[in-house]
Design a protein around this motif. Structure first.
Motif, mmCIF file in Angstrom:
data_model
loop_
_atom_site.group_PDB
_atom_site.id
_atom_site.type_symbol
_atom_site.label_atom_id
_atom_site.label_comp_id
_atom_site.label_asym_id
_atom_site.label_seq_id
_atom_site.Cartn_x
_atom_site.Cartn_y
_atom_site.Cartn_z
ATOM 1 N N GLU A 33 6.286 37.528 11.982
ATOM 2 C CA GLU A 33 7.444 37.246 12.832
ATOM 3 C C GLU A 33 7.430 35.798 13.305
ATOM 4 O O GLU A 33 8.465 35.131 13.332
ATOM 5 C CB GLU A 33 7.459 38.194 14.037
ATOM 6 N N LEU A 34 6.254 35.290 13.680
ATOM 7 C CA LEU A 34 6.164 33.930 14.190
ATOM 8 C C LEU A 34 6.588 32.901 13.154
ATOM 9 O O LEU A 34 7.037 31.804 13.509
ATOM 10 C CB LEU A 34 4.748 33.640 14.691
ATOM 11 N N ARG A 35 6.455 33.232 11.883
ATOM 12 C CA ARG A 35 6.936 32.329 10.841
ATOM 13 C C ARG A 35 8.445 32.149 10.925
ATOM 14 O O ARG A 35 9.006 31.195 10.398
ATOM 15 C CB ARG A 35 6.551 32.857 9.457
ATOM 16 N N GLN A 36 9.112 33.096 11.578
ATOM 17 C CA GLN A 36 10.557 33.005 11.778
ATOM 18 C C GLN A 36 10.910 32.509 13.182
ATOM 19 O O GLN A 36 12.078 32.489 13.571
ATOM 20 C CB GLN A 36 11.194 34.373 11.543
ATOM 21 N N GLY A 37 9.867 32.152 13.974
ATOM 22 C CA GLY A 37 10.108 31.556 15.278
ATOM 23 C C GLY A 37 10.255 32.524 16.428
ATOM 24 O O GLY A 37 10.781 32.155 17.480
ATOM 25 N N VAL A 94 10.063 31.353 20.183
ATOM 26 C CA VAL A 94 8.965 30.397 20.361
ATOM 27 C C VAL A 94 9.357 29.056 19.756
ATOM 28 O O VAL A 94 9.933 28.997 18.670
ATOM 29 C CB VAL A 94 7.677 30.903 19.669
ATOM 30 N N ALA A 95 9.060 27.964 20.476
ATOM 31 C CA ALA A 95 9.257 26.615 19.948
ATOM 32 C C ALA A 95 8.013 25.797 20.261
ATOM 33 O O ALA A 95 7.274 26.102 21.207
ATOM 34 C CB ALA A 95 10.500 25.962 20.550
ATOM 35 N N GLY A 142 2.563 24.652 9.805
ATOM 36 C CA GLY A 142 2.626 25.147 8.441
ATOM 37 C C GLY A 142 2.313 26.622 8.349
ATOM 38 O O GLY A 142 3.043 27.391 7.738
ATOM 39 N N ASN A 143 1.226 27.032 8.992
ATOM 40 C CA ASN A 143 0.851 28.449 8.997
ATOM 41 C C ASN A 143 1.017 29.088 10.370
ATOM 42 O O ASN A 143 0.632 30.237 10.567
ATOM 43 C CB ASN A 143 -0.607 28.601 8.535
ATOM 44 N N GLY A 144 1.551 28.339 11.301
ATOM 45 C CA GLY A 144 1.729 28.862 12.648
ATOM 46 C C GLY A 144 1.941 27.725 13.627
ATOM 47 O O GLY A 144 1.961 26.549 13.255
ATOM 48 N N PHE A 145 2.110 28.071 14.890
ATOM 49 C CA PHE A 145 2.315 27.066 15.926
ATOM 50 C C PHE A 145 0.968 26.518 16.388
ATOM 51 O O PHE A 145 0.113 27.271 16.866
ATOM 52 C CB PHE A 145 3.067 27.667 17.113
ATOM 53 N N SER A 146 0.779 25.212 16.238
ATOM 54 C CA SER A 146 -0.444 24.580 16.746
ATOM 55 C C SER A 146 -0.343 24.333 18.241
ATOM 56 O O SER A 146 -1.363 24.184 18.919
ATOM 57 C CB SER A 146 -0.704 23.261 16.009
ATOM 58 N N ALA A 147 0.866 24.280 18.757
ATOM 59 C CA ALA A 147 1.085 24.143 20.192
ATOM 60 C C ALA A 147 2.433 24.765 20.527
ATOM 61 O O ALA A 147 3.409 24.584 19.801
ATOM 62 C CB ALA A 147 1.065 22.677 20.619
ATOM 63 N N VAL A 148 2.481 25.504 21.622
ATOM 64 C CA VAL A 148 3.710 26.144 22.076
ATOM 65 C C VAL A 148 4.256 25.369 23.263
ATOM 66 O O VAL A 148 3.535 25.106 24.227
ATOM 67 C CB VAL A 148 3.452 27.613 22.468
ATOM 68 N N THR A 149 5.537 24.990 23.200
ATOM 69 C CA THR A 149 6.144 24.232 24.292
ATOM 70 C C THR A 149 7.294 24.969 24.962
ATOM 71 O O THR A 149 7.756 24.557 26.025
ATOM 72 C CB THR A 149 6.647 22.869 23.793
ATOM 73 N N SER A 150 7.790 26.044 24.342
ATOM 74 C CA SER A 150 8.884 26.822 24.930
ATOM 75 C C SER A 150 8.757 28.287 24.546
ATOM 76 O O SER A 150 8.390 28.606 23.405
ATOM 77 C CB SER A 150 10.258 26.320 24.444
ATOM 78 N N LEU A 151 9.089 29.153 25.487
ATOM 79 C CA LEU A 151 9.207 30.585 25.230
ATOM 80 C C LEU A 151 10.538 31.058 25.797
ATOM 81 O O LEU A 151 10.918 30.668 26.905
ATOM 82 C CB LEU A 151 8.068 31.370 25.898
#
Length: 296
Positions: A88-92, A104-105, A110-119
């Motif tokens: 699912e995270l691959r689709q954001g 998630v933003a 490439g394989n996932g979020f290295s850092a999350v800045t927005s939920l």
């Protein structure tokens, strides 16, 4: 109690406690709870953002989301098992209990979020809308599939849910492929929440696979699915149409002209798979039909 409180309770303490104090007269209007790095918690109300402090004066943790708080919220919502939501995270996004989708933003590695800045925690409510007589007459016919089109937040899921409710009341055989667990608000092992509606539901099942299973085993007259978006989705719909099943499906689009420009839909539209489409009005009036368009 409004579903807002269930969504807010999914966040870690003390943030959940602060947001849980929102007066009920406001809670029913909150569509989303947004957490952005370095900003206060924001509510989406009627399609517009407003700081939560407007309704909750004196908040502390909700008044400023720092990096530690944001990462804690992300991990808490994922139940500290990010790997379980990889696809699912691959689709954001990912979807939590109760059908609440979490957008998630951040920095994509490439394989996932290295850092999350927005939920963006969308409050999932069992809401239906008015079904125009024109749509009801179309459903009563013996042939013809229907596309529900609109921009994000225009009520496509709400409109599809209303279609399912209407058909269930008419004793039609309906299968719902609820890939994200939002459409019918069902969890694993549970039936759709309101009134245990008379339909068969594939919860958190990929659309193409769910459509194939429904065709193979459930003998549906209608298959309902949310957000067609890939060539695989379109191919599965095409196979179902050959079997004589009618599809009710949604798509992100704001006009008939734009609809015909979507590559994955062009073949379906060319062969007349969907005879009609409803285009919804927008964020401020979710679930309201603005245009009824013939596609074939």
């Amino acid at each position: 109690m409004d579903e807002y409180y269930r969504a807010a309770a999914a966040l870690p303490q003390p943030l959940a406690g602060e947001l849980g104090k929102l007066p009920p007269r406001y809670a029913a209007y909150v569509q989303e709870i947004r957490l952005r790095l370095g900003q206060p918690v924001l509510f989406t109300v009627q399609g517009r953002l407003t700081p939560c402090s407007k309704f909750l004066p004196g908040v502390r943790r909700a008044g400023h989301i720092d990096n530690a708080c944001l990462q804690e919220c992300f991990l808490h919502l994922c139940r500290h098992s990010v790997y379980a939501y990889e696809e699912e995270l691959r689709q954001g996004f990912f979807t939590i209990e109760g059908g609440n989708r979490v957008g998630v933003a951040g920095n994509w590695g490439g394989n996932g979020f290295s850092a999350v800045t927005s939920l963006n925690l969308r409050v999932a409510r069992w809401v239906t809308c008015e079904l125009p007589q024109q749509v009801q007459r179309y459903l009563a016919e013996t042939a013809g599939s229907l596309l529900v089109a609109g921009v994000p937040g225009s009520g496509k899921t709400t409109f599809l849910r209303t279609l399912v409710q209407h058909l269930s009341q008419k004793d039609a055989v309906v299968c719902v492929v609820d890939e994200r667990g939002e459409l019918m608000a069902g969890e694993s092992g549970s039936a759709p929440l309101p009134g245990r509606m008379r339909c068969d539901v594939y919860t958190r099942c990929p659309k193409a696979e769910g459509i194939e299973m429904a065709l193979r085993c459930m003998n549906p007259a209608f298959i309902v699915c949310d957000e067609l978006g890939t060539a695989q989705d379109a191919a599965a719909v095409e196979r179902g149409l050959v079997s004589g099943v009618r599809f009710l499906a949604s798509v992100h689009c704001d006009s008939p002209q734009a609809l015909r420009q979507k590559p994955f839909l062009q073949n379906l539209l060319h062969v007349g798979a969907f005879r009609q489409a409803v285009f919804l009005d927008g964020r401020e009036k979710p679930g309201t039909v603005a245009e009824w368009a013939a596609l074939a």
